[in-house]
Design a protein around this motif. Sequence first.
Motif, PDB file in Angstrom:
ATOM      1  N   SER A   1       0.843  -1.195   0.000  1.00 54.86           N
ATOM      2  CA  SER A   1       0.000   0.000   0.000  1.00 54.86           C
ATOM      3  C   SER A   1       0.876   1.241   0.000  1.00 54.86           C
ATOM      4  CB  SER A   1      -0.923   0.017   1.223  1.00 54.86           C
ATOM      5  OG  SER A   1      -0.210   0.447   2.373  1.00 54.86           O
ATOM      6  N   VAL A   2       0.239   2.378  -0.244  1.00 57.13           N
ATOM      7  CA  VAL A   2       0.961   3.648  -0.268  1.00 57.13           C
ATOM      8  C   VAL A   2       1.485   4.008   1.116  1.00 57.13           C
ATOM      9  CG1 VAL A   2      -1.044   5.120   0.160  1.00 57.13           C
ATOM     10  CG2 VAL A   2       0.853   5.990  -1.231  1.00 57.13           C
ATOM     11  N   ASP A   3       0.939   3.374   2.142  1.00 56.29           N
ATOM     12  CA  ASP A   3       1.366   3.634   3.519  1.00 56.29           C
ATOM     13  C   ASP A   3       2.394   2.619   4.015  1.00 56.29           C
ATOM     14  OD1 ASP A   3      -0.421   5.858   3.891  1.00 56.29           O
ATOM     15  OD2 ASP A   3      -2.060   4.411   4.039  1.00 56.29           O
ATOM     16  N   SER A   4       2.923   1.804   3.118  1.00 53.78           N
ATOM     17  CA  SER A   4       3.901   0.797   3.516  1.00 53.78           C
ATOM     18  C   SER A   4       5.119   1.447   4.183  1.00 53.78           C
ATOM     19  CB  SER A   4       4.370  -0.004   2.304  1.00 53.78           C
ATOM     20  OG  SER A   4       5.478  -0.824   2.635  1.00 53.78           O
ATOM     21  N   PRO A   5       5.609   0.896   5.297  1.00 51.66           N
ATOM     22  CA  PRO A   5       6.820   1.439   5.932  1.00 51.66           C
ATOM     23  C   PRO A   5       8.068   1.254   5.091  1.00 51.66           C
ATOM     24  CG  PRO A   5       6.117  -0.604   7.012  1.00 51.66           C
ATOM     25  CD  PRO A   5       5.020  -0.207   6.077  1.00 51.66           C
ATOM     26  N   ARG A   6       7.972   0.439   4.061  1.00 48.75           N
ATOM     27  CA  ARG A   6       9.138   0.224   3.198  1.00 48.75           C
ATOM     28  C   ARG A   6       9.576   1.500   2.476  1.00 48.75           C
ATOM     29  NH1 ARG A   6      10.486  -4.675   1.321  1.00 48.75           N
ATOM     30  NH2 ARG A   6      12.417  -3.590   0.754  1.00 48.75           N
ATOM     31  N   PHE A   7       8.657   2.389   2.185  1.00 48.90           N
ATOM     32  CA  PHE A   7       9.046   3.654   1.551  1.00 48.90           C
ATOM     33  C   PHE A   7      10.034   4.403   2.433  1.00 48.90           C
ATOM     34  CE2 PHE A   7       4.903   3.062  -0.660  1.00 48.90           C
ATOM     35  CZ  PHE A   7       5.351   3.164  -1.967  1.00 48.90           C
ATOM     36  N   GLN A   8       9.788   4.358   3.726  1.00 54.54           N
ATOM     37  CA  GLN A   8      10.687   5.028   4.663  1.00 54.54           C
ATOM     38  C   GLN A   8      11.955   4.207   4.892  1.00 54.54           C
ATOM     39  OE1 GLN A   8      10.068   8.112   5.963  1.00 54.54           O
ATOM     40  NE2 GLN A   8      12.116   8.094   6.856  1.00 54.54           N
ATOM     41  N   ASP A   9      11.780   2.913   5.144  1.00 52.30           N
ATOM     42  CA  ASP A   9      12.914   2.066   5.538  1.00 52.30           C
ATOM     43  C   ASP A   9      13.927   1.854   4.412  1.00 52.30           C
ATOM     44  OD1 ASP A   9      11.782   1.736   8.042  1.00 52.30           O
ATOM     45  OD2 ASP A   9      10.703  -0.088   7.467  1.00 52.30           O
ATOM     46  N   THR A  10      13.436   1.741   3.182  1.00 53.87           N
ATOM     47  CA  THR A  10      14.308   1.361   2.068  1.00 53.87           C
ATOM     48  C   THR A  10      14.633   2.522   1.147  1.00 53.87           C
ATOM     49  OG1 THR A  10      13.440  -0.902   2.169  1.00 53.87           O
ATOM     50  CG2 THR A  10      14.529  -0.279   0.139  1.00 53.87           C
ATOM     51  N   PHE A  11      13.881   3.604   1.232  1.00 55.74           N
ATOM     52  CA  PHE A  11      14.122   4.755   0.350  1.00 55.74           C
ATOM     53  C   PHE A  11      14.466   6.016   1.139  1.00 55.74           C
ATOM     54  CE2 PHE A  11      12.114   8.375  -2.086  1.00 55.74           C
ATOM     55  CZ  PHE A  11      13.181   8.540  -2.966  1.00 55.74           C
ATOM     56  N   GLU A  12      13.502   6.577   1.841  1.00 49.91           N
ATOM     57  CA  GLU A  12      13.688   7.874   2.484  1.00 49.91           C
ATOM     58  C   GLU A  12      14.833   7.868   3.506  1.00 49.91           C
ATOM     59  OE1 GLU A  12      12.172  10.354   1.313  1.00 49.91           O
ATOM     60  OE2 GLU A  12      10.191   9.755   0.555  1.00 49.91           O
ATOM     61  N   SER A  13      14.989   6.753   4.241  1.00 49.20           N
ATOM     62  CA  SER A  13      15.997   6.701   5.303  1.00 49.20           C
ATOM     63  C   SER A  13      17.378   6.286   4.811  1.00 49.20           C
ATOM     64  CB  SER A  13      15.552   5.717   6.398  1.00 49.20           C
ATOM     65  OG  SER A  13      14.369   6.163   7.010  1.00 49.20           O
ATOM     66  N   VAL A  14      17.464   5.950   3.536  1.00 50.10           N
ATOM     67  CA  VAL A  14      18.747   5.482   2.980  1.00 50.10           C
ATOM     68  C   VAL A  14      19.424   6.575   2.157  1.00 50.10           C
ATOM     69  CG1 VAL A  14      19.868   3.738   1.537  1.00 50.10           C
ATOM     70  CG2 VAL A  14      17.876   3.116   2.945  1.00 50.10           C
TER      71      VAL A  14
ATOM     72  N   VAL B   1       1.926  -2.041  -7.644  1.00 50.42           N
ATOM     73  CA  VAL B   1       2.606  -0.961  -8.360  1.00 50.42           C
ATOM     74  C   VAL B   1       1.817   0.339  -8.255  1.00 50.42           C
ATOM     75  CG1 VAL B   1       3.464  -0.169 -10.606  1.00 50.42           C
ATOM     76  CG2 VAL B   1       3.780  -2.557  -9.921  1.00 50.42           C
ATOM     77  N   LYS B   2       0.492   0.237  -8.232  1.00 50.88           N
ATOM     78  CA  LYS B   2      -0.320   1.449  -8.106  1.00 50.88           C
ATOM     79  C   LYS B   2       0.013   2.206  -6.823  1.00 50.88           C
ATOM     80  CE  LYS B   2      -4.291   0.080 -10.916  1.00 50.88           C
ATOM     81  NZ  LYS B   2      -5.760  -0.207 -10.931  1.00 50.88           N
ATOM     82  N   ALA B   3       0.359   1.481  -5.762  1.00 51.27           N
ATOM     83  CA  ALA B   3       0.737   2.130  -4.503  1.00 51.27           C
ATOM     84  C   ALA B   3       2.019   2.930  -4.687  1.00 51.27           C
ATOM     85  CB  ALA B   3       0.910   1.082  -3.406  1.00 51.27           C
ATOM     86  N   GLN B   4       2.954   2.413  -5.479  1.00 47.24           N
ATOM     87  CA  GLN B   4       4.184   3.164  -5.750  1.00 47.24           C
ATOM     88  C   GLN B   4       3.876   4.413  -6.577  1.00 47.24           C
ATOM     89  OE1 GLN B   4       7.811   1.203  -6.842  1.00 47.24           O
ATOM     90  NE2 GLN B   4       7.132  -0.784  -6.079  1.00 47.24           N
ATOM     91  N   ILE B   5       2.947   4.298  -7.504  1.00 44.67           N
ATOM     92  CA  ILE B   5       2.538   5.460  -8.291  1.00 44.67           C
ATOM     93  C   ILE B   5       1.888   6.505  -7.387  1.00 44.67           C
ATOM     94  CG2 ILE B   5       0.937   6.221 -10.100  1.00 44.67           C
ATOM     95  CD1 ILE B   5       1.507   3.547 -11.544  1.00 44.67           C
TER      96      ILE B   5
END
Length: 333
Positions: free
Chosen positions: A90-103, A126-130
């Motif tokens: 989902s668009v709220d996945s913590p992976r956006f923070q853990d693997t992208f924003e925090s790196v 993929v729609k969540a990434q969009i």
Amino acid sequence: MRLTLVYILIAVIPVAYCYSPAFEDLVETGSNRTSIKFLALGDWGGVPYPPYITAVQKATAREMSKVAQQMGADFVLALGDNFYFRGVDSVDSPRFQDTFESVYTAKSLKIPWYVLAGNHDHAGNVKAQIEYSHKSDRWNFPSYYYELNFHIPNTGKTLTIIMLDTVLLCGNSDDFLDETPRGPLRMMDANRQVTWLQERLAQSRADFLLVAGHYPVWSVSEHGPTACLLQRVKPLLVKYNATAYLCGHDHNLQYIEESGVGYVVSGAGNFLDPDIRHWNRVPKGSVKFFSGKASTLGGFVHAEVTKDKMFLTFFQATGTSLYRTALSQRSFE
């Protein structure tokens, strides 16, 4: 009435998949600038368990920040497999923070990231990434496939980058089973993307024309050449005199030159693979560079597009440039 509704639906459907914008604005356009610079990074998507990153990703992010600061970078091309091993849910996945924003935290990397999806992303949502494009200041993923246009400052020249979804085009694959793409889930979507690509290439008058996807056209490594792209995309690259094709999927750095087109594999953002099992499946003499040793700690590509040349420099995460080449602007003769 029913026929009218069908026409409306047909007209609307492609919008969900493709997007062709006007010219993008560069973050900084000083009066003395005469080039566009960017980084190309594939297969950078961490792991789905703590600490959510790999040593290769961390080292590569550190070197990217240094190169971006010292050589300059206007944006990053993220070439797919953004989140291992099954994308995000989902668009709220913590992976956006853990693997992208925090790196990628360096100021030099707080620039636009133009994103496309890989096979691991398509295992998730993929729609969540969009949709995450609306939550992040730098994550730009407007559609499954889309076009970017840039003015090269103070030159009168232009750069176009066409971002493809090679999974929609060729089908998904399971890396753990060493599979090749199994064919598109919906042939209509695949055909629509190829038609769009051909139209954009045919109409382009850009001085430098790049196409980017996740799967390679040519590769000497584990996955090898992608038969679907050799059949459906490579002839278009040659016919319309594309400058280069950039991709990831194989976890190393490669530069292959064939029929006047440069083929860049930049898939060393998270893992490394020295495999060259498909060396004899690319045209003889076409391989100009290959690097996949674990000792490099990862890698990426820095590109600079000037008024008459495009310079590509392949970097390893340990802080050394490994290979450099130049491509000429397109000819319309």
